[in-house]
Write a protein that holds these residues in place. Structure first.
Motif, PDB file in Angstrom:
ATOM      1  N   LEU A 269      63.511  38.601  21.085  1.00 24.67           N
ATOM      2  CA  LEU A 269      62.492  38.470  22.119  1.00 24.67           C
ATOM      3  C   LEU A 269      62.893  39.197  23.402  1.00 24.67           C
ATOM      4  CD1 LEU A 269      61.501  34.739  21.534  1.00 24.67           C
ATOM      5  CD2 LEU A 269      60.049  36.744  21.160  1.00 24.67           C
ATOM      6  N   ALA A 270      64.187  39.162  23.726  1.00 21.03           N
ATOM      7  CA  ALA A 270      64.659  39.892  24.909  1.00 21.03           C
ATOM      8  C   ALA A 270      64.452  41.389  24.732  1.00 21.03           C
ATOM      9  CB  ALA A 270      66.126  39.570  25.161  1.00 21.03           C
ATOM     10  N   TRP A 271      64.760  41.902  23.534  1.00 20.01           N
ATOM     11  CA  TRP A 271      64.531  43.319  23.233  1.00 20.01           C
ATOM     12  C   TRP A 271      63.046  43.646  23.305  1.00 20.01           C
ATOM     13  CZ3 TRP A 271      65.453  45.806  17.737  1.00 20.01           C
ATOM     14  CH2 TRP A 271      65.302  47.200  17.842  1.00 20.01           C
ATOM     15  N   ARG A 272      62.228  42.747  22.787  1.00 18.63           N
ATOM     16  CA  ARG A 272      60.785  42.963  22.798  1.00 18.63           C
ATOM     17  C   ARG A 272      60.258  43.069  24.230  1.00 18.63           C
ATOM     18  NH1 ARG A 272      55.878  40.799  23.215  1.00 18.63           N
ATOM     19  NH2 ARG A 272      54.322  41.396  21.637  1.00 18.63           N
ATOM     20  N   ARG A 273      60.773  42.237  25.133  1.00 18.68           N
ATOM     21  CA  ARG A 273      60.342  42.300  26.532  1.00 18.68           C
ATOM     22  C   ARG A 273      60.723  43.638  27.158  1.00 18.68           C
ATOM     23  NH1 ARG A 273      63.050  36.890  26.636  1.00 18.68           N
ATOM     24  NH2 ARG A 273      61.452  35.446  25.831  1.00 18.68           N
ATOM     25  N   GLU A 274      61.900  44.151  26.797  1.00 13.50           N
ATOM     26  CA  GLU A 274      62.319  45.464  27.294  1.00 13.50           C
ATOM     27  C   GLU A 274      61.364  46.554  26.802  1.00 13.50           C
ATOM     28  OE1 GLU A 274      66.280  46.005  25.928  1.00 13.50           O
ATOM     29  OE2 GLU A 274      67.130  44.371  27.131  1.00 13.50           O
ATOM     30  N   LEU A 275      60.984  46.474  25.534  1.00 15.74           N
ATOM     31  CA  LEU A 275      60.062  47.453  24.969  1.00 15.74           C
ATOM     32  C   LEU A 275      58.706  47.381  25.651  1.00 15.74           C
ATOM     33  CD1 LEU A 275      60.881  46.922  21.171  1.00 15.74           C
ATOM     34  CD2 LEU A 275      61.517  48.921  22.550  1.00 15.74           C
ATOM     35  N   GLY A 276      58.241  46.164  25.899  1.00 18.05           N
ATOM     36  CA  GLY A 276      56.951  45.999  26.550  1.00 18.05           C
ATOM     37  C   GLY A 276      56.928  46.593  27.942  1.00 18.05           C
ATOM     38  N   GLU A 277      57.968  46.343  28.712  1.00 16.39           N
ATOM     39  CA  GLU A 277      58.032  46.849  30.086  1.00 16.39           C
ATOM     40  C   GLU A 277      58.172  48.373  30.112  1.00 16.39           C
ATOM     41  OE1 GLU A 277      60.316  45.819  34.295  1.00 16.39           O
ATOM     42  OE2 GLU A 277      60.963  44.850  32.415  1.00 16.39           O
ATOM     43  N   GLN A 292      54.564  34.686  25.574  1.00 17.95           N
ATOM     44  CA  GLN A 292      54.216  33.403  26.178  1.00 17.95           C
ATOM     45  C   GLN A 292      55.134  32.284  25.692  1.00 17.95           C
ATOM     46  OE1 GLN A 292      49.935  32.505  26.386  1.00 17.95           O
ATOM     47  NE2 GLN A 292      49.506  34.543  25.543  1.00 17.95           N
ATOM     48  N   THR A 293      56.350  32.641  25.299  1.00 21.09           N
ATOM     49  CA  THR A 293      57.249  31.632  24.734  1.00 21.09           C
ATOM     50  C   THR A 293      57.745  30.633  25.782  1.00 21.09           C
ATOM     51  OG1 THR A 293      59.108  33.170  25.015  1.00 21.09           O
ATOM     52  CG2 THR A 293      58.006  33.153  22.881  1.00 21.09           C
ATOM     53  N   ASP A 294      57.523  30.920  27.053  1.00 20.67           N
ATOM     54  CA  ASP A 294      57.888  29.955  28.089  1.00 20.67           C
ATOM     55  C   ASP A 294      56.892  28.802  28.138  1.00 20.67           C
ATOM     56  OD1 ASP A 294      55.911  31.722  28.906  1.00 20.67           O
ATOM     57  OD2 ASP A 294      56.374  31.446  31.039  1.00 20.67           O
TER      58      ASP A 294
END
Length: 371
Positions: A269-277, A292-294
């Protein structure tokens, strides 16, 4: 008399043409075809994600029926609320099953041998007495899977046990296995929908040459990103349906595999957030894709992806502007030969539509992936 003569001449003329045609075809091996009974079966029937359940009506209303509903009508993981069920389950009392229902694409037959009703007697006739006696004496139920019984592309699953208690325990202890039996069939059906227009072979060959992976791409998908950096890359494909508001999206990302610490859902998920940004931005609003995992917990599990270790993740995505969102399905795949980590994902945007069938379409595309 003259008419009869003309008729005879015409008949023998066409007969000679037919014999000549058949004789010439018989010598051509390419024209020969071996038929089986499956070639004459009607096409299977039923909607996407549907299972026709045949079981005793009294059992359907009792604890056994409740266990079956809990197994197959559980909510789709990683979906917005109210969630859609994994399958649509339709109960049909055996005494009401006609030839049309016997041609359903997915049929689940459950028989508890303790039952003595008319419905159960009808189901018993599907098996020999010797088989039923052997099942009744066994400590575990019998699971039988058959293909193309009454129709093409059909799957019929039989689960038979000596009593309700034994069957319920089996259903609860083998949830994933029993779901997967029908899930593979549904994935194949979704594949046929996704690729009904054919493949983009040129683009597929280019990705294999430039990125080193294989994936089938349906017609209609457009390339949004193609990043090829040193030992890492990102390919983003989209099918945007502005008229109906149903967007389908697939992307493939890869980077070096350096540590087992990378093999966790949180790391993915951390990698995915980097890709999204970095790559999935909305320039008009200055936002980018995240998850939206928070707010809503994600679902993850370890799986075997076509022979490779993988982590499956299902959750919800959104833009940081909160203007768009929906479900996504991703797989982290380890390629030990190349020392690479792949993350492949399908996500959809369908705010006014049911989402299960669309997420299964992009899932069927992901399952064509090969490192």
């Amino acid at each position: 008399m003259k008419f009869q003569t003309i008729f005879k001449l015409t008949f023998f003329f066409f007969l000679s043409i037919t014999i000549t045609s058949l004789s010439s075809c018989s010598g051509e091996k390419d024209a020969e075809k071996t038929f089986s009974y499956r070639d004459f079966l009607p096409p299977s029937k039923g909607g996407r994600g549907e299972i026709l359940l045949q079981m005793d009506s009294s059992k359907w209303e009792g604890d056994l029926g409740a266990a079956v509903r809990e197994l197959y009508m559980a909510p789709m993981p990683g979906f917005p609320q109210p969630a859609e069920p994994i399958f649509k389950l339709y109960h049909a009392a055996p005494k009401k099953v006609n030839d049309l229902l016997e041609e359903y694409h997915s049929i689940f037959v459950i028989l508890s041998l303790e039952s003595k009703t008319i419905d159960s007697d009808i189901l018993r006739k599907k098996f020999s007495k010797e088989s039923l006696d052997r099942i009744a004496a066994d400590t575990t139920p019998y699971l039988i899977v058959k293909k193309d019984v009454n129709a093409k592309n059909q799957q019929v699953v039989y689960l038979i046990g000596k009593d309700d208690e034994q069957l319920i325990k089996h259903l609860q202890a083998n949830e994933e296995k029993l779901r997967e039996i029908f899930y593979k069939t549904e994935r194949r059906r979704s594949y046929l929908v996704a690729f009904r227009g054919g493949e983009q072979t040129g683009r597929m060959e280019r990705y294999q040459k430039e990125h080193g992976f294989k994936i089938s791409i349906p017609q209609g998908y457009q390339e949004a990103k193609d990043i090829n950096e040193q030992d890492s890359g990102f390919v983003f494909l989209r099918m945007i349906d502005n008229a109906n508001g149903r967007d389908r999206n697939v992307f493939v990302a890869y980077k070096p595999y350096t540590s087992q610490k990378q093999l966790s859902a949180d790391s993915v998920l951390a990698w995915r957030r980097e890709l999204g940004e970095a790559y999935m931005k909305d320039p008009d609003r200055g936002s980018y894709m995240t998850d939206q995992t928070d707010v809503i917990p994600y679902f993850s599990q370890e799986i075997n992806f076509k022979g490779s270790y993988a982590i499956e993740i299902r959750a919800l995505w959104k833009l940081t502007s909160n203007t768009s969102g929906g479900p996504f399905l991703g797989y982290l795949i380890v390629d030990e030969t190349k020392n690479r980590l792949y993350y492949i994902e399908g996500f959809i945007y369908a705010p006014t539509h049911k989402k299960r069938d669309y997420i299964r379409e992009v899932e069927s595309i992901l399952w064509t992936f090969e490192p």
